[in-house]
Design an enzyme around this catalytic site. Structure first.
Site, short mmCIF file in Angstrom:
data_model
loop_
_atom_site.label_atom_id
_atom_site.label_comp_id
_atom_site.label_asym_id
_atom_site.label_seq_id
_atom_site.Cartn_x
_atom_site.Cartn_y
_atom_site.Cartn_z
N HIS A 1 1.45 3.94 1.88
CA HIS A 1 2.00 4.72 3.00
C HIS A 1 3.53 4.80 2.92
O HIS A 1 4.20 3.82 2.57
CB HIS A 1 1.54 4.14 4.34
CG HIS A 1 0.10 4.43 4.62
ND1 HIS A 1 -0.65 3.69 5.50
CD2 HIS A 1 -0.72 5.40 4.13
CE1 HIS A 1 -1.89 4.19 5.54
NE2 HIS A 1 -1.96 5.22 4.72
N HIS B 1 0.84 -1.20 0.00
CA HIS B 1 0.00 0.00 0.00
C HIS B 1 0.87 1.24 0.00
O HIS B 1 2.10 1.15 0.12
CB HIS B 1 -1.01 -0.02 1.15
CG HIS B 1 -0.42 0.11 2.52
ND1 HIS B 1 0.42 -0.83 3.07
CD2 HIS B 1 -0.56 1.08 3.48
CE1 HIS B 1 0.76 -0.46 4.28
NE2 HIS B 1 0.19 0.70 4.57
N ASP C 1 -0.22 -3.68 6.36
CA ASP C 1 -0.84 -3.16 7.58
C ASP C 1 -2.30 -3.60 7.71
O ASP C 1 -3.11 -2.91 8.33
CB ASP C 1 -0.79 -1.62 7.59
CG ASP C 1 0.62 -1.09 7.83
OD1 ASP C 1 1.53 -1.89 8.10
OD2 ASP C 1 0.79 0.14 7.73
N HIS D 1 4.63 -4.48 10.92
CA HIS D 1 5.03 -3.73 12.13
C HIS D 1 5.18 -4.67 13.32
O HIS D 1 4.47 -5.66 13.43
CB HIS D 1 3.99 -2.66 12.49
CG HIS D 1 3.98 -1.48 11.57
ND1 HIS D 1 4.82 -0.40 11.74
CD2 HIS D 1 3.22 -1.22 10.48
CE1 HIS D 1 4.57 0.50 10.78
NE2 HIS D 1 3.61 0.02 10.00
N ASP E 1 6.00 4.84 4.97
CA ASP E 1 6.87 3.92 5.69
C ASP E 1 6.95 2.54 5.00
O ASP E 1 7.71 1.68 5.44
CB ASP E 1 6.46 3.77 7.17
CG ASP E 1 5.05 3.26 7.36
OD1 ASP E 1 4.14 3.71 6.64
OD2 ASP E 1 4.86 2.40 8.24
N HIS E 2 6.20 2.36 3.92
CA HIS E 2 6.25 1.11 3.15
C HIS E 2 6.90 1.29 1.79
O HIS E 2 7.37 0.31 1.20
CB HIS E 2 4.83 0.55 2.98
CG HIS E 2 4.22 0.15 4.29
ND1 HIS E 2 4.04 -1.16 4.67
CD2 HIS E 2 3.79 0.90 5.33
CE1 HIS E 2 3.52 -1.19 5.88
NE2 HIS E 2 3.36 0.04 6.31
N HIS F 1 -7.54 -0.75 5.72
CA HIS F 1 -6.51 0.19 6.19
C HIS F 1 -6.35 1.31 5.15
O HIS F 1 -6.37 2.49 5.47
CB HIS F 1 -5.21 -0.58 6.41
CG HIS F 1 -4.04 0.26 6.81
ND1 HIS F 1 -3.96 0.90 8.03
CD2 HIS F 1 -2.89 0.56 6.15
CE1 HIS F 1 -2.81 1.56 8.09
NE2 HIS F 1 -2.14 1.37 6.97
ZN LIG Z 1 -0.09 1.78 6.46
#
Ligand SMILES: [Zn+2]
Length: 255
Positions: free
Chosen positions: A55, A53, A128, A166, A57-58, A111
């Site tokens: 985001h 996805h 996530d 995570h 941090d990915h 999410h």
């Molecule tokens: Zn995420």
């Protein structure tokens, strides 16, 4: 096939798969340096990047990695993700040759709306959507969508190794213990998680069967969670309402 969990950023894991010939794939590389160090240490060649996805941090490491390595970048069809040269969606199969790997793409909205998971070779890379003892926050989708996504993941083989993005297990466990306090499997898992975290070791991957026995968000139809719903004024046959209430309670749970 070898699987590594690379700790990155505050509490992310970048999952790295490689074969005996040193050909590697990474999932959700939020930090390019972490991946570069792992590749150099093991003398691996990066061939594939899989994204779940949009985001940051990915996907934050993708731009640098793709300049340095001859990679194919697989991502859902979402304009918020740049740099992908392979767009995938529900029902697609990702066939990799180096490392040799066949992965089914599952749409798992909730999410985010375009979130996908990759399943194959006994692994589930779920980003996530599903965490050990918890699930992702609802940023874009509805509770109904996220519950349907989790139902879908729950139907995969019980011996699937769940590779979440995570390290949230200990915090999730504190909430799980509140809502499913008499679950002996949960008590066992919490003991194990505490010991692993004491040694700074990952609590992941975790076997799906174990999550089905311990994760309250996968146990929404179990008597303990129905009883929790009744204590919180959620009508007993409304599983979406119970799931939404459980997700909301977790959002407001301290820690
Ligand atoms: Zn995420």
């Amino acid at each position: 096939m070898h699987l590594l969990a690379l700790p990155a950023l505050a509490d992310n894991y970048i999952w790295l798969l490689h074969d005996d010939q040193g050909q590697a794939a990474v999932v959700d590389p939020g930090d390019a340096d972490v991946v570069e160090r792992a590749l150099a240490r093991r003398r691996l060649s990066l061939r594939t990047i899989l994204l779940t996805h949009h985001h940051h941090d990915h996907i934050g490491g993708v731009e640098r990695l793709r300049h340095r390595h001859p990679v194919e970048v697989y991502a859902p069809r979402d304009p918020r993700i740049d740099y992908a040269n392979q767009r995938i969606g529900d029902g697609d199969v990702v066939e990799l040759f180096e490392p040799g790997l066949r992965l089914d793409v599952l749409a798992v909205p909730g999410h985010t709306l375009s979130h996908v998971a990759y399943f194959g070779a006994g692994y589930l890379f779920c980003g996530d959507t599903l965490f050990s003892l918890g699930c992702g926050r609802l940023f874009e989708g509805s509770p109904e969508q996220l519950l349907a996504s989790l139902d879908r993941l729950s139907s995969l083989p019980g011996d699937t190794l769940v590779c979440c993005a995570h390290e949230y297990t200990a915090a999730n466990g504190r909430f799980a213990r509140e809502v499913d306090s008499r679950n002996p499997d949960l008590a066992d898992r919490l003991t194990e998680v505490a010991a692993l975290r004491e040694r700074s070791e990952p609590t992941l991957p975790v076997m799906l069967a174990r999550e089905l026995a311990t994760n309250p968000f996968l146990r929404i139809d179990q008597p303990a969670l129905v009883a929790w719903g009744e204590r919180n004024d959620v009508h007993c046959n409304d599983r979406v309402g119970r799931f939404a209430a459980l997700r909301g309670a977790k959002d407001h749970f301290p820690g």
